[in-house]
Design a protein around this motif. Structure first.
Motif, PDB file in Angstrom:
ATOM      1  N   PRO A   8       1.663 -71.836 102.629  1.00  0.00           N
ATOM      2  CA  PRO A   8       0.450 -71.016 102.753  1.00  0.00           C
ATOM      3  C   PRO A   8      -0.516 -71.302 101.606  1.00  0.00           C
ATOM      4  O   PRO A   8      -0.093 -71.604 100.480  1.00  0.00           O
ATOM      5  N   THR A   9      -1.795 -71.197 101.870  1.00  0.00           N
ATOM      6  CA  THR A   9      -2.806 -71.416 100.848  1.00  0.00           C
ATOM      7  C   THR A   9      -2.565 -70.489  99.664  1.00  0.00           C
ATOM      8  O   THR A   9      -2.403 -69.282  99.831  1.00  0.00           O
ATOM      9  N   SER A 161       4.011 -62.842 101.340  1.00  0.00           N
ATOM     10  CA  SER A 161       2.717 -63.055 101.974  1.00  0.00           C
ATOM     11  C   SER A 161       1.585 -62.563 101.070  1.00  0.00           C
ATOM     12  O   SER A 161       1.805 -62.174  99.927  1.00  0.00           O
ATOM     13  N   PRO A 179      -6.042 -63.588 100.454  1.00  0.00           N
ATOM     14  CA  PRO A 179      -5.345 -64.853 100.178  1.00  0.00           C
ATOM     15  C   PRO A 179      -4.994 -65.035  98.705  1.00  0.00           C
ATOM     16  O   PRO A 179      -4.007 -65.687  98.374  1.00  0.00           O
ATOM     17  N   ASP A 224      -3.343 -70.427 108.280  1.00  0.00           N
ATOM     18  CA  ASP A 224      -2.123 -70.537 107.486  1.00  0.00           C
ATOM     19  C   ASP A 224      -0.925 -69.955 108.219  1.00  0.00           C
ATOM     20  O   ASP A 224       0.223 -70.276 107.919  1.00  0.00           O
ATOM     21  N   LEU A 225      -1.167 -69.047 109.154  1.00  0.00           N
ATOM     22  CA  LEU A 225      -0.091 -68.407 109.867  1.00  0.00           C
ATOM     23  C   LEU A 225       0.122 -68.998 111.250  1.00  0.00           C
ATOM     24  O   LEU A 225       0.978 -68.604 111.990  1.00  0.00           O
TER      25      LEU A 225
END
Length: 225
Positions: A8-9, A161, A179, A224-225
């Motif tokens: 993930p970013t 997350s 994010p 990202d998901l």
């Protein structure tokens, strides 16, 4: 084993091993070196205290011996992520001028670490640490959050997350998402989950799956998901 991209970013690494090992000490020191962090704020739930304070294997003596531990081990956050414990952790981290948050535990601890980073990013020297002041911080408008090294002790890896939740005084859920709040490094060593009762092992596994599905199905879910 280090999981290779895509990640993930905002997440720089994810490390795991299939068997209980000595992964934690070397991985944590390597991450602290790469982050150039000098003041570690270490958070955990009470169930991990004995492991973390063990003279031969614990992170507390290890970090203390390297002059990296900025404050005593923080265990103020209880199960479910009550607001009072999170606010206390925010205050303690600010008082010791922490530059990295290391979280050892389940979902409540991982999310609490994100809130602590959020509070530290707002330069809160002139504000009282209250729930109202914490939740009014905009993650997208704040300065860069300090890094977080996440060490889960169960299978709720969805807590790594960019979403964080807490329980309010009215027994409702509130939280923040951005994010920038995603955990910087994640290290999962099953040595921490070895002595958990089955109901915790399998319960957190199902909870992690449920959280993951919930995030993926959210209307605001991104690439990202």
């Amino acid at each position: 084993m280090k999981i290779q991209p895509p990640l993930p970013t905002g997440m720089l690494s994810l490390q795991t091993t299939s068997q209980p090992s000595s992964l934690l000490p070397s991985a944590i020191l390597a991450h602290l070196t790469s982050l150039q962090s000098k003041k570690v704020f270490l958070m955990s739930n009470n169930s991990s205290r004995q492991f973390l304070e063990d003279e031969s294997t614990g992170l507390v003596p290890l970090l203390s011996s390297q002059n990296l531990l900025a404050a005593p081990l923080n265990t103020s956050v209880g199960m479910g992520g009550g607001h009072a414990g999170i606010l206390q952790a925010c205050k303690d981290a600010f008082d010791c001028r922490a530059d990295v948050i290391v979280t050892v535990g389940g979902g409540a601890i991982q999310d609490a670490g994100k809130f602590v980073r959020l509070w530290l990013s707002s330069s809160p020297s002139d504000e009282e640490c209250t729930l109202e002041n914490l939740l009014k911080i905009s993650p997208d408008d704040s300065s860069k959050l300090p890094p977080q090294i996440s060490i889960p002790n169960s299978f709720a890896l969805a807590e790594a997350s960019h979403v964080a939740g807490l329980n309010t005084p009215s027994k409702t859920k509130s939280g923040a998402a951005s994010p920038s709040m995603i955990c910087t490094h994640v290290v999962f060593d099953p040595v921490l989950a070895r002595d958990l009762p089955d109901w915790v092992k399998y319960g957190t596994a199902m909870r992690g799956l449920e959280h993951g599905i919930g995030v993926i199905c959210h209307p605001g879910a991104g690439e990202d998901l």
